[in-house]
Design a protein around this motif. Structure first.
Motif, PDB file in Angstrom:
ATOM      1  N   TRP A   8       0.812  -1.215   0.000  1.00 51.03           N
ATOM      2  CA  TRP A   8       0.000   0.000   0.000  1.00 51.03           C
ATOM      3  C   TRP A   8       0.853   1.277   0.000  1.00 51.03           C
ATOM      4  O   TRP A   8       0.548   2.235  -0.705  1.00 51.03           O
ATOM      5  N   LEU A   9       1.947   1.312   0.785  1.00 52.04           N
ATOM      6  CA  LEU A   9       2.711   2.552   0.974  1.00 52.04           C
ATOM      7  C   LEU A   9       3.859   2.754  -0.012  1.00 52.04           C
ATOM      8  O   LEU A   9       4.169   3.894  -0.362  1.00 52.04           O
ATOM      9  N   ILE A  10       4.517   1.694  -0.451  1.00 51.41           N
ATOM     10  CA  ILE A  10       5.696   1.869  -1.307  1.00 51.41           C
ATOM     11  C   ILE A  10       5.350   2.548  -2.633  1.00 51.41           C
ATOM     12  O   ILE A  10       6.057   3.476  -3.032  1.00 51.41           O
ATOM     13  N   PRO A  11       4.284   2.163  -3.335  1.00 53.22           N
ATOM     14  CA  PRO A  11       3.985   2.885  -4.586  1.00 53.22           C
ATOM     15  C   PRO A  11       3.638   4.356  -4.362  1.00 53.22           C
ATOM     16  O   PRO A  11       3.885   5.191  -5.230  1.00 53.22           O
ATOM     17  N   ARG A  12       3.082   4.682  -3.199  1.00 52.56           N
ATOM     18  CA  ARG A  12       2.667   6.063  -2.930  1.00 52.56           C
ATOM     19  C   ARG A  12       3.823   6.932  -2.429  1.00 52.56           C
ATOM     20  O   ARG A  12       3.905   8.113  -2.758  1.00 52.56           O
ATOM     21  N   GLN A  13       4.712   6.347  -1.606  1.00 48.08           N
ATOM     22  CA  GLN A  13       5.729   7.167  -0.945  1.00 48.08           C
ATOM     23  C   GLN A  13       7.159   6.683  -1.165  1.00 48.08           C
ATOM     24  O   GLN A  13       8.089   7.266  -0.611  1.00 48.08           O
ATOM     25  N   GLY A  14       7.354   5.636  -1.905  1.00 49.92           N
ATOM     26  CA  GLY A  14       8.699   5.162  -2.220  1.00 49.92           C
ATOM     27  C   GLY A  14       9.436   4.636  -1.004  1.00 49.92           C
ATOM     28  O   GLY A  14       8.862   3.936  -0.169  1.00 49.92           O
ATOM     29  N   PRO A  15      10.731   4.986  -0.881  1.00 49.08           N
ATOM     30  CA  PRO A  15      11.539   4.482   0.238  1.00 49.08           C
ATOM     31  C   PRO A  15      10.998   4.884   1.613  1.00 49.08           C
ATOM     32  O   PRO A  15      11.099   4.114   2.572  1.00 49.08           O
ATOM     33  N   ILE A  16      10.409   6.077   1.701  1.00 56.72           N
ATOM     34  CA  ILE A  16       9.820   6.503   2.980  1.00 56.72           C
ATOM     35  C   ILE A  16       8.650   5.585   3.336  1.00 56.72           C
ATOM     36  O   ILE A  16       8.463   5.208   4.496  1.00 56.72           O
ATOM     37  N   GLY A  17       7.859   5.202   2.342  1.00 61.21           N
ATOM     38  CA  GLY A  17       6.755   4.271   2.565  1.00 61.21           C
ATOM     39  C   GLY A  17       7.253   2.925   3.050  1.00 61.21           C
ATOM     40  O   GLY A  17       6.639   2.300   3.923  1.00 61.21           O
ATOM     41  N   ALA A  18       8.363   2.464   2.483  1.00 58.84           N
ATOM     42  CA  ALA A  18       8.950   1.194   2.935  1.00 58.84           C
ATOM     43  C   ALA A  18       9.405   1.309   4.384  1.00 58.84           C
ATOM     44  O   ALA A  18       9.193   0.381   5.187  1.00 58.84           O
TER      45      ALA A  18
END
Length: 115
Positions: A8-18
């Protein structure tokens, strides 16, 4: 948790999402391990040790913050002040029996020589 949040988060926020996904997943993992582990192997809550560590950290932070300047020498001074202040409070409060163990180890050569 990690996979679902990552998807859910990686496509939206990239490394910060990870990073967010892993932090949240590890927090849930720690809470789960705490509850599950208490049932399997109950341990006492180390309230006194937590209070002593908190005091040592507070004293260290206060003393490090008053060291003036920027650059290499003030950085080295902060590291030395931080280490010495934390160690002093740890010894003074006998954190994790540090003072008792140190005194016992310092006294043992003298006791062997006397026997």
């Amino acid at each position: 948790w990690a996979v679902g949040l990552g998807v859910w988060l990686i496509p939206r926020q990239g490394p910060i999402g990870a990073a967010i996904a892993m932090t949240v997943a590890m927090a849930f993992s720690c809470v789960h391990a705490w509850f599950a582990g208490r049932r399997a192997y109950p341990l006492p809550f180390p309230g006194a040790a937590i209070a002593k560590v908190s005091l040592a950290c507070a004293v260290m932070a206060a003393l490090v913050l008053v060291v003036p300047g920027h650059g290499l020498f003030p950085f080295i001074a902060r590291v030395v002040v931080g280490g010495l202040s934390y160690g002093t409070v740890a010894l003074a409060t006998d954190l994790l029996d540090l003072r008792s163990t140190l005194l016992r180890k310092l006294a043992s050569p003298w006791q062997r020589g006397a026997s």
